[in-house]
Motif scaffolding. Structure first.
Motif, short mmCIF file in Angstrom:
data_model
loop_
_atom_site.label_atom_id
_atom_site.label_comp_id
_atom_site.label_asym_id
_atom_site.label_seq_id
_atom_site.Cartn_x
_atom_site.Cartn_y
_atom_site.Cartn_z
N VAL A 236 0.83 -1.21 0.00
CA VAL A 236 0.00 0.00 0.00
C VAL A 236 0.86 1.25 0.00
O VAL A 236 0.62 2.20 -0.77
N LEU A 237 1.89 1.28 0.85
CA LEU A 237 2.77 2.45 0.89
C LEU A 237 3.57 2.61 -0.39
O LEU A 237 3.81 3.74 -0.86
N LEU A 255 2.61 11.62 7.77
CA LEU A 255 1.31 11.33 8.36
C LEU A 255 0.78 9.98 7.89
O LEU A 255 0.27 9.18 8.70
N ILE A 256 0.90 9.70 6.62
CA ILE A 256 0.41 8.43 6.09
C ILE A 256 1.23 7.26 6.63
O ILE A 256 0.68 6.22 7.03
N GLY A 257 2.55 7.42 6.66
CA GLY A 257 3.40 6.34 7.16
C GLY A 257 3.15 6.03 8.62
O GLY A 257 3.06 4.86 9.02
N VAL A 280 13.52 1.50 7.64
CA VAL A 280 14.17 1.49 6.32
C VAL A 280 13.58 2.56 5.42
O VAL A 280 14.30 3.29 4.73
N GLY A 281 12.23 2.67 5.43
CA GLY A 281 11.60 3.70 4.62
C GLY A 281 11.97 5.10 5.07
O GLY A 281 12.22 5.98 4.24
N GLY A 282 11.99 5.34 6.39
CA GLY A 282 12.38 6.65 6.90
C GLY A 282 13.82 6.98 6.57
O GLY A 282 14.14 8.13 6.23
N GLY A 283 14.70 5.98 6.66
CA GLY A 283 16.10 6.22 6.31
C GLY A 283 16.26 6.59 4.85
O GLY A 283 17.04 7.50 4.49
N GLY A 284 15.51 5.92 3.98
CA GLY A 284 15.56 6.26 2.56
C GLY A 284 15.05 7.67 2.30
O GLY A 284 15.60 8.40 1.46
N LEU A 285 14.02 8.08 3.04
CA LEU A 285 13.50 9.44 2.87
C LEU A 285 14.51 10.48 3.33
O LEU A 285 14.66 11.53 2.69
N THR A 402 -6.54 7.85 14.56
CA THR A 402 -5.08 8.01 14.61
C THR A 402 -4.62 9.13 13.69
O THR A 402 -3.75 9.94 14.06
N GLN A 403 -5.19 9.20 12.51
CA GLN A 403 -4.83 10.28 11.58
C GLN A 403 -5.16 11.64 12.17
O GLN A 403 -4.36 12.58 12.09
N ILE A 404 -6.33 11.78 12.79
CA ILE A 404 -6.70 13.06 13.40
C ILE A 404 -5.76 13.41 14.54
O ILE A 404 -5.31 14.55 14.68
N ALA A 405 -5.45 12.42 15.39
CA ALA A 405 -4.56 12.67 16.52
C ALA A 405 -3.18 13.13 16.05
O ALA A 405 -2.63 14.12 16.58
N LEU A 406 -2.62 12.45 15.06
CA LEU A 406 -1.31 12.83 14.55
C LEU A 406 -1.35 14.19 13.88
O LEU A 406 -0.40 14.99 13.99
#
Length: 460
Positions: A236-237, A255-257, A280-285, A402-406
């Protein structure tokens, strides 16, 4: 003849004696095994024949005879046939506390957005009511959509064709932004269709929640395996995030991650697998931001975040004005509508920085009230998710809340300079028609899940 008369009289007397005595008394005279087989006397047969002749003369049969009262009742029922009575369905209302919190935040947000926007509305469009009039229209439309979504049975959303169609539509809109999108503040994130401008990334956020809730509801306990736990998250990501990276919308990616990772954890996946994949995804970003000239503006924002006064007239100007507004409010604020920073000093005062105006006009008391309302909404939302009747509804509500809270945390962190500037709006408060309608539609889904919970209680 005399003998026959005596026998007949004796038979009638025996018949009357047996008819008067209770059956239990007759059985107690002798053991049941010693009783002879019953025989029908001549008198009994004569009585039956006389009764049958009397009924035949009346056009009836002995078995069809009924008391006068019952016959009268049957006659009335035949004359006035009764229609089958429809049982009234028990009304199962939605979760009232959650609805009241949503409605309260919406009204609070409209008031504060109007207070923060009228100066800029006069400057940009010559009318102080430009922004609030449009926002109010979208608020009414959003309430209607929320009510329809609340009435709608959310379990019908659990269909692969509907889920796949919505997910594919969001991907198409994200691709259209690349070629036909509008550019603002150096980023191409907006799309205009039929005169309505919106960010497809807002719809993509719900698409990720929708898809993961469906996939993990199918997985069940198998979500603890890598195949059913990590591969859906990765797939999905991988479909959504690259299209958002092209738009240079880093805040939406974060936010999505984060929302997807928390949903995966709540579904039952192993924490170390989630941490490893997102790490791993955050490191790549981070590497992409550090070594790509396309994202050089993020490096500058991080430097301004550390010290806004290194560029007080440029990148640091908005942060400085926001801090001035918060500091000016004190404990009780300057009063509703009395903000000074919204008088063309604070850019985007009615959008991402509306919380600064809340602090300036209502002070710390107003800010705490706002945070308490959001906290109550989040807690009540998770309560609905915990008590949902199925895993699909539970994960759907968990993802939305969760999306609203973040989003609330990230917006307030940016306004207070706790994190670098990102384009994250404050739910219910920031200006934006399509995002408000989508937010209220999501609240309608939560209410639909809560209604199912209460229906089960009523049926029990």
């Amino acid at each position: 003849m005399g003998m026959d008369q005596k026998r007949r009289t004796s038979a009638h007397q025996e018949y009357d004696r047996l008819a008067v005595r209770p059956r239990s008394a007759r059985r107690s005279d002798r053991p049941e095994a010693d009783l002879p087989h019953p025989t029908v006397s001549y008198a009994s047969r004569a009585h039956e024949r006389a009764s049958a002749a009397a009924f035949d003369g009346a056009g009836l049969s002995p078995r069809a005879a009924q008391p006068a009262g019952e016959a009268r009742i049957d006659e009335i029922l035949r004359a006035n046939p009764q229609r089958p009575v429809k049982q009234k369905k028990k009304f199962a209302p939605v979760d009232v506390p959650f609805f009241m919190l949503v409605f309260g935040l919406l009204c609070f947000g409209l008031v504060m957005m109007y207070s923060a926007s009228y100066a800029w509305a006069i400057e940009d469009y010559g009318s102080p009511h430009y922004y609030i009039s449009r926002q109010a229209i979208f608020a009414v439309l959003g309430l209607a959509v929320m009510i329809v979504a609340a009435i709608f049975d959310y379990s019908r959303l659990k269909h692969w064709l509907l889920i796949g169609s919505y997910f594919l539509l969001c991907m198409i809109l994200l691709v259209m932004v690349i070629f036909y999108g509008r550019t603002a503040n150096g980023a191409k994130r907006w799309l205009e269709i039929l005169g309505i401008t919106f960010q497809p990334s807002e719809f993509a956020k719900f698409a990720v929640i929708y898809m993961l809730a469906w996939l993990y509801s199918i997985a069940g306990k198998r979500v603890r395996t890598f195949k059913w736990g990590m591969l859906p998250l990765l797939g999905v990501l991988a479909a959504i995030v690259p299209l958002i990276i092209v738009q240079k919308h880093i805040s939406a990616i974060l936010l999505i991650g984060a929302t997807a990772g928390i949903m995966t954890f709540l579904a039952g996946a192993k924490l170390w697998q989630i941490g490893g994949l997102l790490g791993v995804g955050g490191g790549g970003l981070v590497l992409l931001v550090a070594f790509s000239e396309k994202f050089a503006y993020i490096t500058n924002r991080i430097a301004v975040w550390q010290d806004p006064f290194i560029d007080p007239r440029g990148l640091g100007y908005q942060t400085i004005q926001s801090m001035y507004a918060i500091a000016s409010g004190g404990i009780f604020g300057l009063g509703l509508g009395q903000s000074r920073q919204k008088q063309l000093y604070l850019p985007e005062a009615h959008n991402d920085y509306v919380f600064s105006i809340v602090c300036e006009e209502l002070g710390m008391v107003g800010a705490v009230l706002l945070l308490c309302l959001f906290l109550a909404l989040i807690v009540r939302g998770y309560w609905i998710a915990i008590h949902a009747t199925d895993k699909f509804g539970s994960l759907l509500v968990s993802g939305i809340i969760t999306q609203i809270a973040l989003q609330v945390l990230m917006n307030i962190a940016v306004v207070t300079n706790t994190m670098p500037v990102t384009g994250v709006s404050l739910p219910f408060f920031s200006y934006g028609g399509t995002s408000l309608v989508l937010l209220l539609a999501e609240m309608g889904v939560v209410l639909s899940v809560s209604k199912q919970i209460r229906t089960d209680r009523v049926s029990k």
